[in-house]
Design a protein around this motif. Structure first.
Motif, mmCIF file in Angstrom:
data_model
loop_
_atom_site.group_PDB
_atom_site.id
_atom_site.type_symbol
_atom_site.label_atom_id
_atom_site.label_comp_id
_atom_site.label_asym_id
_atom_site.label_seq_id
_atom_site.Cartn_x
_atom_site.Cartn_y
_atom_site.Cartn_z
ATOM 1 N N TYR A 14 11.677 -20.667 25.736
ATOM 2 C CA TYR A 14 10.625 -19.767 26.090
ATOM 3 C C TYR A 14 11.131 -18.777 27.085
ATOM 4 O O TYR A 14 12.187 -18.744 27.744
ATOM 5 C CB TYR A 14 9.343 -20.632 26.978
ATOM 6 C CG TYR A 14 9.995 -21.190 28.267
ATOM 7 C CD1 TYR A 14 9.918 -20.469 29.480
ATOM 8 C CD2 TYR A 14 10.623 -22.328 28.235
ATOM 9 C CE1 TYR A 14 10.396 -21.111 30.610
ATOM 10 C CE2 TYR A 14 11.027 -23.019 29.372
ATOM 11 C CZ TYR A 14 10.969 -22.518 30.620
ATOM 12 O OH TYR A 14 11.368 -22.942 31.724
ATOM 13 N N PHE A 25 1.630 -15.969 25.779
ATOM 14 C CA PHE A 25 1.555 -15.221 24.322
ATOM 15 C C PHE A 25 1.944 -16.405 23.406
ATOM 16 O O PHE A 25 2.859 -16.933 23.366
ATOM 17 C CB PHE A 25 2.509 -13.909 24.481
ATOM 18 C CG PHE A 25 1.871 -13.146 25.454
ATOM 19 C CD1 PHE A 25 0.791 -12.049 24.818
ATOM 20 C CD2 PHE A 25 2.493 -12.685 26.350
ATOM 21 C CE1 PHE A 25 0.210 -11.024 25.508
ATOM 22 C CE2 PHE A 25 1.999 -11.688 27.423
ATOM 23 C CZ PHE A 25 0.981 -10.905 26.882
ATOM 24 N N SER A 26 1.099 -16.676 22.378
ATOM 25 C CA SER A 26 1.520 -17.611 21.445
ATOM 26 C C SER A 26 1.451 -16.640 20.015
ATOM 27 O O SER A 26 0.442 -16.089 19.626
ATOM 28 C CB SER A 26 0.365 -18.405 21.175
ATOM 29 O OG SER A 26 0.249 -19.565 22.177
ATOM 30 N N HIS A 27 2.541 -16.779 19.086
ATOM 31 C CA HIS A 27 2.966 -15.688 18.206
ATOM 32 C C HIS A 27 2.449 -16.247 16.986
ATOM 33 O O HIS A 27 2.029 -17.347 16.666
ATOM 34 C CB HIS A 27 4.542 -15.666 18.292
ATOM 35 C CG HIS A 27 5.438 -16.833 17.787
ATOM 36 N ND1 HIS A 27 5.411 -17.318 16.485
ATOM 37 C CD2 HIS A 27 6.187 -17.743 18.684
ATOM 38 C CE1 HIS A 27 6.254 -18.355 16.405
ATOM 39 N NE2 HIS A 27 6.360 -18.658 17.717
ATOM 40 N N SER A 33 8.690 -15.520 19.969
ATOM 41 C CA SER A 33 8.210 -14.799 20.992
ATOM 42 C C SER A 33 8.468 -13.187 20.921
ATOM 43 O O SER A 33 8.071 -12.597 21.602
ATOM 44 C CB SER A 33 8.805 -15.488 22.261
ATOM 45 O OG SER A 33 10.096 -15.717 22.248
ATOM 46 N N TRP A 36 6.170 -10.486 20.802
ATOM 47 C CA TRP A 36 5.491 -9.797 21.735
ATOM 48 C C TRP A 36 6.055 -8.923 22.682
ATOM 49 O O TRP A 36 5.329 -8.567 23.752
ATOM 50 C CB TRP A 36 4.913 -11.121 22.500
ATOM 51 C CG TRP A 36 3.802 -12.070 21.949
ATOM 52 C CD1 TRP A 36 4.167 -13.205 21.586
ATOM 53 C CD2 TRP A 36 2.442 -11.672 21.656
ATOM 54 N NE1 TRP A 36 2.971 -14.009 20.754
ATOM 55 C CE2 TRP A 36 2.025 -12.792 21.012
ATOM 56 C CE3 TRP A 36 1.580 -10.297 21.871
ATOM 57 C CZ2 TRP A 36 0.614 -12.776 20.398
ATOM 58 C CZ3 TRP A 36 0.520 -10.884 21.513
ATOM 59 C CH2 TRP A 36 -0.145 -11.943 20.692
ATOM 60 N N MET A 40 4.772 -8.028 26.414
ATOM 61 C CA MET A 40 5.534 -8.642 27.446
ATOM 62 C C MET A 40 6.122 -7.417 28.650
ATOM 63 O O MET A 40 5.887 -7.778 29.718
ATOM 64 C CB MET A 40 6.646 -9.234 27.296
ATOM 65 C CG MET A 40 6.434 -10.493 26.035
ATOM 66 S SD MET A 40 6.205 -12.038 27.267
ATOM 67 C CE MET A 40 7.786 -12.527 27.489
ATOM 68 N N ALA A 52 6.213 -16.355 26.998
ATOM 69 C CA ALA A 52 5.989 -16.557 25.573
ATOM 70 C C ALA A 52 7.196 -17.560 24.905
ATOM 71 O O ALA A 52 8.217 -17.616 25.602
ATOM 72 C CB ALA A 52 6.144 -15.149 24.929
#
Length: 274
Positions: A14, A25-27, A33, A36, A40, A52
Motif C-alpha cells: 500500500y 482508493f480501491s483500483h 494502486s 490512482w 493521489m 491506495a
C-alpha cells in the motif's frame, strides 16, 4: 515497501501519503494502486491523507493462488483500514474497486468511514440473470478469461488502446503513455488472480450490499462506458443506496479518472467537502 499481512498470510502493498482526513482508493481490474496517481497527487496537495493498496494478486502484492473473490477483497480492505487505524475515511472505488468498497462497507460496517464514491463501478451486478435482464451474457466474461489465459500480453495492450479509455471512438486521440502504463500495471499482476477476478467482478451480486449502506455515497458514471455499461450500473446502484446521488458524465469512458482527471478530481473534492 510498506506492506501489511492479512490473517490468511497475504502480503498487501500500500501507499500512505500525507495527513488529514483519509481518502482510501480501491483500483479496478487488473490494475494496481498506480492507477490512482492523478487522484493521489491532487488530494495529498489539498491536505488529505491518501491511501491506495494493490489488491491481492495485483501489482506489488503477493501473487497467491487463492482468495480472488469479493469476500477476500473486502476483508483485505478491512484489514488495511484496521492496520492503519483509519477513522472518518472516504472510500473511493473504480470499477471492480467500487464493488470492493460496497462489499467492505456492507460486510464490515461503517464505523471507520464517512463517505463513499463509486466511479464507473461494477455494482449492482454485471452478468445477465433472470433478475438482471439488462446485464451482459456470461459468454462475454468467459471470453475475457480465455484472453487472459491464452494471450494476456496482447489483450492488455488492446483493451486500453480501445474501449477502456474510449480511444476507439472517432476523433479521440490515443495517448500512448496511458496505454503503456495500463499494460505495465496489468502485467505486474498474477494471471491467476486476474483470471479468477473476472468471476468476482462480473458475477457478484451487490444488490443487498447497496441497500445496507447508509453513508452519503456519490455514484459517478460516464454514459459512454464500454466496459461497465451505464444503464445497468450507475443509475441502478444510486436507486438502491439509502443516501446515494448519481452524477452522469456525457461521453466519458470507463477510464475517466485518468483521461478526465481534472473534472473527476474537482467533483470528488466538492463531494468530500460538501
Amino acid at each position: 515497501m510498506p506492506a501489511m499481512t492479512t490473517k490468511d498470510g497475504v502480503e498487501i502493498f500500500y501507499k500512505d501519503w500525507g495527513s488529514g482526513q483519509p481518502i482510501v482508493f480501491s483500483h479496478g481490474w487488473p490494475l494496481s494502486s498506480d492507477d490512482w496517481d492523478a487522484q493521489m497527487l491532487f488530494f495529498v496537495a489539498k491536505g488529505f491523507r491518501v491511501i491506495a493498496h494493490d489488491r491481492r494478486g495485483h501489482g506489488r502484492s503477493a501473487q497467491v493462488a487463492d482468495g480472488h473473490d469479493m469476500d477476500h477483497y473486502a476483508d483485505d480492505l478491512a484489514a488495511l483500514t484496521a492496520h492503519l487505524d483509519l477513522k472518518n475515511a472516504v472510500h473511493v472505488g473504480h470499477s471492480t474497486g467500487g464493488g470492493e468498497v460496497v462489499h467492505y462497507l456492507a460486510r464490515h460496517g461503517e464505523s471507520r468511514a464517512a463517505k463513499a464514491v463509486l466511479i464507473a463501478a461494477v455494482p449492482p451486478i454485471m452478468v445477465k440473470t433472470a433478475t438482471n435482464p439488462g446485464g451482459l451474457p456470461k459468454d462475454v466474461f468467459y471470453g475475457l478469461q480465455q484472453q487472459v489465459a491464452t494471450n494476456r500480453a496482447q489483450f492488455y495492450r488492446d483493451l486500453p488502446a480501445g474501449p477502456f479509455y474510449g480511444f476507439n471512438r472517432p476523433g479521440v486521440k490515443t495517448v500512448e503513455g496511458i496505454v503503456q502504463n495500463w499494460w505495465r500495471q496489468g502485467m505486474m499482476g498474477s494471471a491467476k488472480a486476474h483470471y479468477d477476478g473476472v468471476v468476482a467482478f462480473s458475477q457478484t451480486d451487490f444488490t443487498e450490499d447497496l441497500k445496507k449502506i447508509s453513508l452519503p455515497t456519490l455514484v459517478m458514471h460516464g454514459d459512454d462506458d464500454q466496459i461497465v455499461p451505464y444503464a445497468d450500473s450507475g443509475p441502478l446502484s444510486a436507486k438502491l443506496l439509502k443516501n446515494g446521488a448519481l452524477k452522469t458524465y456525457k461521453g466519458f469512458p470507463h477510464g475517466m479518472p485518468t483521461t478526465q482527471a481534472e473534472t473527476i478530481n474537482a467533483d470528488l473534492l466538492a463531494f468530500i467537502k460538501g
